[in-house]
Scaffold this motif. Structure first.
Motif, PDB file in Angstrom:
ATOM      1  N   ALA A 153      27.391  15.445 -22.939  1.00  0.00           N
ATOM      2  CA  ALA A 153      26.564  16.631 -22.702  1.00  0.00           C
ATOM      3  C   ALA A 153      26.705  17.635 -23.840  1.00  0.00           C
ATOM      4  O   ALA A 153      25.731  18.299 -24.225  1.00  0.00           O
ATOM      5  N   TYR A 154      27.910  17.754 -24.377  1.00  0.00           N
ATOM      6  CA  TYR A 154      28.122  18.679 -25.502  1.00  0.00           C
ATOM      7  C   TYR A 154      27.298  18.232 -26.718  1.00  0.00           C
ATOM      8  O   TYR A 154      26.655  19.046 -27.382  1.00  0.00           O
ATOM      9  N   PHE A 155      27.327  16.936 -27.008  1.00  0.00           N
ATOM     10  CA  PHE A 155      26.542  16.445 -28.144  1.00  0.00           C
ATOM     11  C   PHE A 155      25.045  16.660 -27.914  1.00  0.00           C
ATOM     12  O   PHE A 155      24.302  16.942 -28.860  1.00  0.00           O
ATOM     13  N   LEU A 156      24.592  16.526 -26.672  1.00  0.00           N
ATOM     14  CA  LEU A 156      23.184  16.793 -26.386  1.00  0.00           C
ATOM     15  C   LEU A 156      22.842  18.250 -26.687  1.00  0.00           C
ATOM     16  O   LEU A 156      21.758  18.561 -27.203  1.00  0.00           O
ATOM     17  N   GLY A 157      23.760  19.159 -26.376  1.00  0.00           N
ATOM     18  CA  GLY A 157      23.545  20.561 -26.713  1.00  0.00           C
ATOM     19  C   GLY A 157      23.463  20.773 -28.209  1.00  0.00           C
ATOM     20  O   GLY A 157      22.618  21.540 -28.700  1.00  0.00           O
ATOM     21  N   VAL A 158      24.324  20.116 -28.944  1.00  0.00           N
ATOM     22  CA  VAL A 158      24.294  20.240 -30.406  1.00  0.00           C
ATOM     23  C   VAL A 158      22.980  19.697 -30.959  1.00  0.00           C
ATOM     24  O   VAL A 158      22.392  20.270 -31.885  1.00  0.00           O
ATOM     25  N   LEU A 159      22.514  18.582 -30.396  1.00  0.00           N
ATOM     26  CA  LEU A 159      21.235  18.028 -30.839  1.00  0.00           C
ATOM     27  C   LEU A 159      20.090  19.007 -30.582  1.00  0.00           C
ATOM     28  O   LEU A 159      19.158  19.121 -31.392  1.00  0.00           O
ATOM     29  N   SER A 160      20.153  19.739 -29.467  1.00  0.00           N
ATOM     30  CA  SER A 160      19.130  20.744 -29.188  1.00  0.00           C
ATOM     31  C   SER A 160      19.185  21.878 -30.201  1.00  0.00           C
ATOM     32  O   SER A 160      18.144  22.383 -30.645  1.00  0.00           O
ATOM     33  N   VAL A 161      20.397  22.271 -30.576  1.00  0.00           N
ATOM     34  CA  VAL A 161      20.538  23.309 -31.605  1.00  0.00           C
ATOM     35  C   VAL A 161      19.943  22.832 -32.914  1.00  0.00           C
ATOM     36  O   VAL A 161      19.209  23.569 -33.601  1.00  0.00           O
ATOM     37  N   GLN A 162      20.228  21.572 -33.290  1.00  0.00           N
ATOM     38  CA  GLN A 162      19.691  21.039 -34.536  1.00  0.00           C
ATOM     39  C   GLN A 162      18.169  20.960 -34.504  1.00  0.00           C
ATOM     40  O   GLN A 162      17.511  21.090 -35.546  1.00  0.00           O
ATOM     41  N   ALA A 163      17.610  20.791 -33.310  1.00  0.00           N
ATOM     42  CA  ALA A 163      16.155  20.736 -33.179  1.00  0.00           C
ATOM     43  C   ALA A 163      15.536  22.127 -33.081  1.00  0.00           C
ATOM     44  O   ALA A 163      14.301  22.247 -33.018  1.00  0.00           O
ATOM     45  N   GLY A 164      16.360  23.176 -33.044  1.00  0.00           N
ATOM     46  CA  GLY A 164      15.856  24.545 -32.955  1.00  0.00           C
ATOM     47  C   GLY A 164      15.572  25.005 -31.544  1.00  0.00           C
ATOM     48  O   GLY A 164      15.040  26.103 -31.348  1.00  0.00           O
ATOM     49  N   ASP A 165      15.926  24.225 -30.529  1.00  0.00           N
ATOM     50  CA  ASP A 165      15.702  24.585 -29.130  1.00  0.00           C
ATOM     51  C   ASP A 165      16.924  25.337 -28.607  1.00  0.00           C
ATOM     52  O   ASP A 165      17.747  24.792 -27.869  1.00  0.00           O
ATOM     53  N   TYR A 166      17.030  26.623 -28.981  1.00  0.00           N
ATOM     54  CA  TYR A 166      18.201  27.402 -28.598  1.00  0.00           C
ATOM     55  C   TYR A 166      18.267  27.638 -27.093  1.00  0.00           C
ATOM     56  O   TYR A 166      19.350  27.582 -26.489  1.00  0.00           O
ATOM     57  N   ALA A 167      17.111  27.919 -26.485  1.00  0.00           N
ATOM     58  CA  ALA A 167      17.098  28.181 -25.043  1.00  0.00           C
ATOM     59  C   ALA A 167      17.544  26.939 -24.267  1.00  0.00           C
ATOM     60  O   ALA A 167      18.331  27.025 -23.313  1.00  0.00           O
ATOM     61  N   GLY A 168      17.057  25.763 -24.693  1.00  0.00           N
ATOM     62  CA  GLY A 168      17.485  24.537 -24.028  1.00  0.00           C
ATOM     63  C   GLY A 168      18.961  24.261 -24.247  1.00  0.00           C
ATOM     64  O   GLY A 168      19.666  23.786 -23.345  1.00  0.00           O
ATOM     65  N   ALA A 169      19.462  24.551 -25.451  1.00  0.00           N
ATOM     66  CA  ALA A 169      20.881  24.337 -25.735  1.00  0.00           C
ATOM     67  C   ALA A 169      21.751  25.244 -24.877  1.00  0.00           C
ATOM     68  O   ALA A 169      22.837  24.840 -24.431  1.00  0.00           O
ATOM     69  N   VAL A 170      21.273  26.482 -24.615  1.00  0.00           N
ATOM     70  CA  VAL A 170      22.041  27.399 -23.772  1.00  0.00           C
ATOM     71  C   VAL A 170      22.256  26.796 -22.389  1.00  0.00           C
ATOM     72  O   VAL A 170      23.373  26.823 -21.840  1.00  0.00           O
ATOM     73  N   GLU A 171      21.214  26.233 -21.823  1.00  0.00           N
ATOM     74  CA  GLU A 171      21.333  25.639 -20.494  1.00  0.00           C
ATOM     75  C   GLU A 171      22.213  24.391 -20.498  1.00  0.00           C
ATOM     76  O   GLU A 171      22.815  24.065 -19.474  1.00  0.00           O
ATOM     77  N   GLN A 172      22.289  23.709 -21.630  1.00  0.00           N
ATOM     78  CA  GLN A 172      23.153  22.524 -21.704  1.00  0.00           C
ATOM     79  C   GLN A 172      24.609  22.901 -21.901  1.00  0.00           C
ATOM     80  O   GLN A 172      25.515  22.218 -21.412  1.00  0.00           O
ATOM     81  N   PHE A 173      24.864  23.993 -22.633  1.00  0.00           N
ATOM     82  CA  PHE A 173      26.254  24.418 -22.854  1.00  0.00           C
ATOM     83  C   PHE A 173      26.816  25.197 -21.661  1.00  0.00           C
ATOM     84  O   PHE A 173      28.029  25.214 -21.464  1.00  0.00           O
ATOM     85  N   ARG A 174      25.935  25.842 -20.871  1.00  0.00           N
ATOM     86  CA  ARG A 174      26.424  26.724 -19.814  1.00  0.00           C
ATOM     87  C   ARG A 174      27.332  26.019 -18.807  1.00  0.00           C
ATOM     88  O   ARG A 174      28.426  26.504 -18.507  1.00  0.00           O
ATOM     89  N   PRO A 175      26.963  24.828 -18.254  1.00  0.00           N
ATOM     90  CA  PRO A 175      27.876  24.168 -17.307  1.00  0.00           C
ATOM     91  C   PRO A 175      29.174  23.683 -17.963  1.00  0.00           C
ATOM     92  O   PRO A 175      30.210  23.592 -17.296  1.00  0.00           O
ATOM     93  N   LEU A 176      29.122  23.398 -19.249  1.00  0.00           N
ATOM     94  CA  LEU A 176      30.339  22.944 -19.938  1.00  0.00           C
ATOM     95  C   LEU A 176      31.322  24.088 -20.121  1.00  0.00           C
ATOM     96  O   LEU A 176      32.543  23.859 -20.186  1.00  0.00           O
ATOM     97  N   ALA A 177      30.826  25.320 -20.226  1.00  0.00           N
ATOM     98  CA  ALA A 177      31.705  26.470 -20.403  1.00  0.00           C
ATOM     99  C   ALA A 177      32.270  26.976 -19.086  1.00  0.00           C
ATOM    100  O   ALA A 177      33.121  27.874 -19.082  1.00  0.00           O
TER     101      ALA A 177
END
Length: 788
Positions: free
Chosen positions: A231-255
């Motif tokens: 899930a963390y890597f999926l968040g990083v992939l979203s950041v690399q794609a410029g989808d910051y809002a989507g990455a926030v939702e992916q990192f939130r449960p991990l934090a």
């Protein structure tokens, strides 16, 4: 000096004589022993021969008559030894043993060949020899059947990722899928997904798409071993794609939550840090501050979170809280690489808060700390008209290899070593030095092995040496038995000898007694062999302890020389010595260092020889065989002198002598068997030595090729590392130049802002004065009207 002492030690061990022995004492009795007493002696001799025969039978069954192990058995023994070293975690020893097996073409058909390949590749991987590990892993993956395919593929993917070599991996993955029923095991799927994530040979969109497709099944597996990591890597992939809002939702449960596993604790910290950065980019500053606050103080990212938190407060315009964050950063991480930037930020914040004295002090502190370092680096670059040639010359010195870190001031060191290219250059330099040292050590070992085969013979093979020593002990026991037989014959024939025979016999007997004192010190059984070995080892250990103490003293001398050089560098600006005096002192210091290195090399050779002597301390002392033969010859001469008198015997005396002859025949038969055992053992030594010699000579040819390759690589890398060193120091110099420049600008800003404040204050006072004057004029206008 040490070598002569060692020679003295070995000579003493070889010539040490016991203070006496009951066997050697042969005082003539006052009266002739009775027939019963002599029969009892013969019975004792028979018992001694029985014991000697049992010892000889042990030598024959365990050493000479046991068939030599075949090629397959030797390979399996070597495999077993390597497997033990692998399980013990001794990677260098395991890799050497398995390299010998894998390099033998005759072992390729052995069922354990795939296992040997895996153990070798994994041992190399554990030593971070990724290039060599990749070669053997690739060979293992091409084999049709191997139980280590999954583990080998995991290692191969990791190595490919480290070496940035991705060609030909997809076919291995597909084969692994087919072996697993179409679905990769989770651990292999995770490594494969990470490999896709790191690939640099694919377009970014395609790389992200394939990596996401590999991570998503793992991230959806509730309670899976790699769920959160994926899930963390999926968040990083979203950041690399410029989808910051989507990455926030992916990192939130991990934090969220409180993980117990150490790797998940670190993952939570990274997720909190990533989430805070994304929220900052989205302009949600208060949420970002909350996430930064979740990074615990013991985390390695705590200093980063404080620095970034300060900038969030700056973005919000809350300079006081921003300054508090920098204060805390400098308190908990004063040696961090972020500390200089934090001090500059602290000065800027103090300026914003109108704390001019504090801001000035902070900027001056930055200048006072980093300007001397910048000047030292400038001096290093300025002293050499061609800096790249300077570094090349440093690397080309034979007496020492260049360590880039020694060229920089201590404060600048952490900035250089954190740069990736410098870290890679340092690793490359260490790898090359290690390879060169390995080749030299291997050549020295090969030379030592050949020398040992030429000079030491039996000592090279402890098992055969033990058998030979046991045979020697049996031979010594047979000599003692022959001595007793001659004594019995002498007692029987004492009254039958003529005066001339008795005189000749006494001369030979005195000669035998002189040899007997030395013969009495020779071991005749295993207990006596072990006792002698322990005495010799104790003497060698004593000298080795002295050599160790000398080595410690030499290390202290080297440390003192290093400290003196450091002191000279640190106090050069304060020194009152002339350049000529300093040059003369450095020349003397260099001579002392060369002397210390020469002594260190000599000491190393001595300790190496001591190790050889310790290993051979149970060898027979030179001259033992000659001593036994000399003693046996005197016994023959004694027996020959008494042979004529035997014709004069009759009755019980004649029967006793006949029994001595039978016993001697038995002893001679045993001695013949001893000689056969020796010949077999010597033949085995020659055969094994010939096999080892052929292998060593072949390895020497390979080592010569390796030496040329390493020399070629060293020449190329020397210039490359020299340029990297120069560029690195230039970057370090620029870092400190920028720090000092920013601090200087900060001082100007403080002065200018303070001036602006004073100007504004004066202007405000002027305006206030004008307003008050106008007010007074209005008041006085009324008064003047009344007066008029």
């Amino acid at each position: 000096m040490g070598t002569s002492r060692l020679h003295a030690l070995l000579l003493a061990a070889a010539t040490l004589v016991a203070p006496g022995s009951a066997h050697a004492a042969e005082a003539s009795p006052v009266s002739r022993p009775s027939v019963k007493e002599l029969s009892s002696r013969l019975q004792q001799v028979s018992g001694q021969l029985q014991a000697a025969e049992e010892n000889l039978r042990f030598v024959e069954t365990q050493y000479t008559q046991r068939p030599e192990p075949g090629e397959t058995e030797m390979q399996l023994r070597r495999f077993s030894d390597g497997e033990i070293q692998y399980l013990l975690g001794d990677w260098p020893a395991a890799s050497v043993l398995f390299y010998d097996l894998v390099g033998d073409p005759r072992f390729r058909d052995n069922p354990r060949y795939p296992d040997a390949l895996f153990y070798l590749s994994d041992s190399l991987y554990q030593q971070q020899n990724y290039i060599a590990a990749r070669i053997y892993l690739r060979e293992l993956l091409t084999l049709p059947h191997t139980s280590h395919y999954r583990e080998a593929l995991v290692r191969y993917l990791e190595v490919a990722s480290r070496l940035n070599q991705f060609t030909g991996l997809d076919e291995y993955i597909e084969r692994a899928r087919s072996l697993s029923g179409g679905q990769l095991p989770p651990e292999l799927e995770y490594v494969y997904a990470k490999w896709l994530f790191k690939r640099t040979d694919l377009p970014d969109d395609q790389r992200r798409e394939r990596a996401r497709a590999a991570f998503e099944p793992l991230a959806r597996t509730a309670g899976g071993r790699f769920q959160k990591q994926s899930a963390y890597f999926l968040g990083v992939l979203s950041v690399q794609a410029g989808d910051y809002a989507g990455a926030v939702e992916q990192f939130r449960p991990l934090a969220a939550g409180t993980p117990e596993q150490p790797e998940l604790v670190r993952l939570k910290e990274l997720a909190s840090l990533s989430l805070a950065r994304l929220l900052y980019e989205l302009g949600r500053y208060d949420e970002a501050l909350d996430r930064y606050a979740e990074v615990p103080r013991e985390s390695e990212s705590f200093v980063d979170s404080l620095y970034e938190m300060a900038w969030v407060h700056v973005k919000k315009g809350d300079f006081a809280k921003a300054k508090n964050a920098t204060d805390m950063l400098l308190l908990v991480g004063p040696e961090s690489t972020l500390a200089p930037e934090a001090r500059l930020l602290q000065g800027h914040l103090q300026l914003k808060l109108r704390n001019y004295d504090e801001a000035t002090s902070t900027y001056e502190g930055v200048i006072g700390t980093y300007k001397p370092v910048r000047d030292q680096v400038d001096g290093l670059l300025r002293e050499n008209q061609d800096p790249i040639a300077y570094f090349d010359n440093l690397l080309a010195r034979n007496e020492r290899t260049l360590d880039i870190t020694t060229l920089l001031p201590p404060m600048a060191l952490k900035f250089a070593t954190t740069q990736k290219e410098v870290a890679d250059a340092l690793r490359m330099q260490k790898d090359i030095d290690s390879s060169q040292q390995g080749v030299e050590e291997s050549k020295a070992i090969a030379t030592r092995i050949l020398l040992a085969l030429d000079e030491r013979g039996l000592e090279v093979f402890p098992e055969l040496q033990e058998g030979y020593l046991r045979a020697d002990a049996v031979d010594s026991a047979l000599v003692r038995s022959e001595q007793w037989l001659v004594q019995v014959e002498g007692d029987v024939l004492r009254d039958k000898l003529t005066p001339e025979e008795r005189t000749a016999l006494e001369g030979v007997r005195h000669e035998r007694e002189a040899l007997g004192k030395r013969l009495a010190t020779l071991p005749t059984n295993q207990e006596e062999l072990k006792a002698r070995q322990q005495r010799m080892q104790d003497r060698v250990d004593e000298l080795d302890r002295e050599a160790f103490q000398l080595g410690f003293e030499l290390q202290s001398m080297n440390a003192i020389a290093t400290a003196v050089r450091k002191w000279l560098d640190d106090t050069r600006e304060e020194s009152q010595a002339t350049p000529e005096e300093e040059k003369e002192f450095l020349t003397q210091l260099r001579n002392e260092e060369q002397t210390a290195r020469a002594l260190q090399d000599e000491l190393q050779r001595l300790r190496s020889r001591l190790a050889d002597e310790r290993a051979s301390s149970n060898a027979y002392v030179s001259g033992e065989h000659v001593l036994r033969e000399q003693y046996r010859e005197t016994l023959r001469r004694e027996h020959a002198l008494m042979a004529a008198a035997e014709q004069r015997l009759s009755g019980d005396d004649a029967a006793l002598v006949a029994r001595t002859h039978e016993t001697r025949q038995r002893s001679d038969a045993l001695r013949a068997r001893v000689e056969v055992a020796r010949q077999v053992l010597r033949a085995q030594v020659e055969q094994r030595g010939r096999v080892i010699r052929d292998k060593v000579l072949a390895e020497q040819k390979l080592l010569q090729d390796y030496h040329q390759e390493v020399a070629s690589v060293t020449g190329s890398a020397r210039h490359l590392v020299g340029r990297i060193a120069f560029e690195s120091i230039q970057k370090v110099r620029k870092q400190f130049y920028d720090l000092v420049l920013k601090a200087d600008v900060g001082l100007v800003d403080v002065a200018f802002t303070r001036k602006q404040d004073k100007t504004t204050e004066i202007q405000q006072l002027s305006v206030q004065k004008d307003e008050e004057l106008r007010s007074l004029e209005k008041e006085f206008e009324e008064v003047l009207k009344d007066v008029n």
